[in-house]
Enzyme design. Structure first.
Site, PDB file in Angstrom:
ATOM      1  N   SER A  12      17.092  76.633 -71.804  1.00  0.00           N
ATOM      2  CA  SER A  12      16.812  77.956 -72.329  1.00  0.00           C
ATOM      3  C   SER A  12      17.956  78.392 -73.218  1.00  0.00           C
ATOM      4  CB  SER A  12      16.586  78.945 -71.194  1.00  0.00           C
ATOM      5  OG  SER A  12      15.820  80.020 -71.640  1.00  0.00           O
ATOM      6  N   THR A  13      17.798  78.110 -74.488  1.00  0.00           N
ATOM      7  CA  THR A  13      18.875  78.263 -75.459  1.00  0.00           C
ATOM      8  C   THR A  13      18.268  78.682 -76.783  1.00  0.00           C
ATOM      9  OG1 THR A  13      20.146  76.514 -74.375  1.00  0.00           O
ATOM     10  CG2 THR A  13      20.727  77.000 -76.653  1.00  0.00           C
ATOM     11  N   ILE A  14      19.036  79.394 -77.614  1.00  0.00           N
ATOM     12  CA  ILE A  14      18.598  79.662 -78.980  1.00  0.00           C
ATOM     13  C   ILE A  14      19.632  79.113 -79.944  1.00  0.00           C
ATOM     14  CG2 ILE A  14      17.320  81.720 -78.291  1.00  0.00           C
ATOM     15  CD1 ILE A  14      20.341  82.253 -80.490  1.00  0.00           C
ATOM     16  N   SER A  40      23.162  80.792 -75.221  1.00  0.00           N
ATOM     17  CA  SER A  40      22.262  80.311 -74.178  1.00  0.00           C
ATOM     18  C   SER A  40      22.455  80.990 -72.835  1.00  0.00           C
ATOM     19  CB  SER A  40      22.487  78.801 -73.998  1.00  0.00           C
ATOM     20  OG  SER A  40      21.751  78.288 -72.922  1.00  0.00           O
ATOM     21  N   MET A  83      18.137  73.032 -80.103  1.00  0.00           N
ATOM     22  CA  MET A  83      18.435  73.384 -78.720  1.00  0.00           C
ATOM     23  C   MET A  83      17.600  72.539 -77.753  1.00  0.00           C
ATOM     24  SD  MET A  83      15.387  74.869 -78.157  1.00  0.00           S
ATOM     25  CE  MET A  83      15.646  75.594 -76.556  1.00  0.00           C
TER      26      MET A  83
END
Length: 559
Positions: free
Chosen positions: A372-374, A391, A453
């Site tokens: 779960s990262t941008i 993140s 990501m």
């Protein structure tokens, strides 16, 4: 039919054939690059990209744009990032021609030790809950970027996110699905459920979502800077939540925290130089992969053929085995970075690749999952470039929110191990091995800031992206869209592949011993990326955005 009408018909048909032949663009690329003489921001949300572009149009630079975009991403994609998470940046300063790295990953609380957790009956590092929370580094990273390279201050760069948090925004397709999948997880924490489950449900596509508590937290930062977070009311709320849940976070852990300026590490790949950040991040694995891949003639074996993919997959296994064995926080142990980056070492490792057989036993072990990262990138009209990744680690991080703050706390501490002999062993004030990595590449007067990501997917995705550009001459958008593989474990022969590869590839890989799982279309399993490119000879900027996300590359309008 009259003679005239017949002639007209023939002319139209001829003209039609001519246009279709000359103007046809039969291509596998789903969208075109964004091209502009002015700035471009590429982000996983059009709202975030627009927030960044707004800073450019108001006289700001790439740093101002990136922080504004990042703040907006924390609102619109709260499962993936926010001010409760970590941050890494590579910044290119056009005037000096220098690259700067920023490590804004957080450290473990002083009271969090291996013995403390083992006395609670734990054998492995928790992957959720308060014990997985390290001090979030994002806001301190923002401050250091603005102070050193920005033109604007917090009140202006945070204004778009504050306004959107107060007024609300319609939830998009991608985030709505992840939100819904994590509704029960959020219900496990009262403050998280209050913040993210209006009417005790995850918002659906198109529903207006407001986060007034996050707006308030951002206002505190706008008024008081990073101290409002690390020495003020926000830190107090987080510490109170930690105590309530049996955690060890203390006000001193926040007050004494600081992100760090670091030098990027690099290697060459067929005439290009590729940069990543040094440990504690996993970027070294991408560079080692490229060094191994460079010993094989991938351009001769073809884009996404079984031979090319086999080489990349096997290189991934070798590089990741070395990553897990040798890498941690360099402040706590001496790490063999230079050896792992050497061409001689890569040549030795490459000899272990059998072109006809998959190696299922490189190093046994299980993967710490999290994706779960941008990622976002920005380039301004002067050619300054930002490659930024931020993140929570897993979807909605630890699942813990501090009451009244409006953001989730990440679970980066879950990446530690309780094996005291590992360079990544948990220790007070130590940073865990981190999966999030920004990247940068250059050749001549062309520079590309990029990232993809997706947890442990990132290094292998970076290496594939570089190869798509260098070996197969794809532009930055086509290279982002091209089907990718990912291997989400360190041992075994399992590998995942998007079904947009040629039809014979799966069978040929399986004949070599790979256990292939196929995914349809553009799958989130393979991460999502953004990229910006600057051609300094022409003074032209280019942007790319991955269709695996809800985002866009948005250009600045000329004044």
């Amino acid at each position: 039919m009259t003679l005239i009408s017949a002639i007209v018909l023939v002319m139209c048909m001829t003209d039609g054939v001519f246009i279709s032949e000359a103007g046809a663009q039969d291509r596998n690329q789903g969208r075109s690059m964004v091209i502009s003489r002015h700035g471009i921001v590429a982000a996983e949300s059009p709202l975030a990209a627009q927030a960044g572009v707004q800073m450019l149009e108001r006289g700001g630079n790439a740093v101002d744009a990136a922080i504004a975009a990042n703040a907006m991403m924390g609102l619109v994609a709260p499962m993936s990032n926010g001010i409760g998470g970590d941050l890494f940046v590579i910044y290119y300063d056009a005037k000096s021609g220098k690259l700067y790295g920023l490590n804004a990953s957080g450290w473990a609380p002083a009271g969090l030790t291996i013995d403390f957790l083992k006395n609670q009956g734990l054998r492995d590092m928790p992957k959720a809950g308060i014990q997985s929370v390290t001090v979030p580094g994002a806001v301190d990273g923002w401050q250091k970027l603005l102070d050193r390279f920005g033109k604007k201050k917090f009140p202006e760069v945070l204004a778009p996110a504050i306004k959107a948090a107060d007024e609300g925004f319609p939830v998009t397709e991608w985030t709505a699905g992840i939100w819904q999948a994590n509704a029960d997880f959020l219900r496990g924490n009262t403050a998280a459920a209050q913040a993210y489950l209006p009417d005790n449900r995850a918002p659906v596509v198109g529903q207006i979502f407001r986060n007034p508590d996050l707006a308030r937290s951002l206002r505190l930062i706008a008024q008081g800077g990073r101290d409002a977070y690390y020495k003020g009311e926000i830190a107090k709320h987080i510490v109170e939540a930690s105590k309530r849940h049996g955690g060890t976070l203390a006000e001193k852990d926040f007050a004494e925290y600081s992100s760090e300026w670091i030098d990027p590490i690099s290697t060459t790949y067929r005439g290009w130089r590729v940069y990543e950040l040094p440990p504690n991040s996993q970027g070294l694995a991408a560079l080692e992969m490229l060094n191994i891949m460079e010993t094989f003639p991938l351009d001769k074996t073809g884009l996404n053929t079984a031979a090319t993919l086999h080489t990349m997959i096997e290189a991934k296994k070798l590089a990741y085995a070395d990553l897990v064995r040798y890498i941690g926080d360099p402040k706590f142990s001496t790490l063999p970075v230079s050896q792992l980056l050497s061409k001689d070492f890569a040549a030795t490792r490459a000899k272990q690749i059998d072109p006809n057989k998959a190696n299922c036993n490189v190093v046994p072990g299980s993967l710490l999952r999290g994706s779960s990262t941008i990622y976002l990138s920005a380039v301004d009209r002067d050619g300054n470039m930002v490659s930024l990744i931020q993140s929570n680690y897993s979807d909605f991080g630890s699942g813990v929110a501090a009451e009244g703050t409006g953001f989730i706390l990440h679970n980066r501490g879950g990446l530690f191990t309780l094996d005291a002999t590992s360079p990544n062993a948990l220790a007070p004030r130590k940073r865990p091995l981190s999966t999030i990595i920004p990247a940068f590449m250059e050749k001549g007067n062309t520079r590309i800031a990029f990232g993809i990501m997706g947890g442990w997917n990132q290094s292998q995705a970076h290496a594939q992206y570089v190869s798509h550009i260098v070996d197969f001459n794809q532009n930055i958008q086509a290279a982002m869209e091209t089907a990718r593989f990912t291997k989400l474990s360190f041992g075994g022969c399992d590998v995942q592949l998007e079904n947009r590869v040629p039809g014979n590839v799966r069978a040929e890989l399986e004949a070599k011993g790979h256990v292939v799982q196929m995914h349809n279309g553009y799958s989130n399993t393979f991460g999502g990326g953004q990229a910006v490119m600057r051609d300094f000879d022409k003074g032209v900027n280019y942007g790319a955005s991955d269709p695996r996300k809800d985002g866009a590359a948005v250009p600045e309008l000329p004044n």
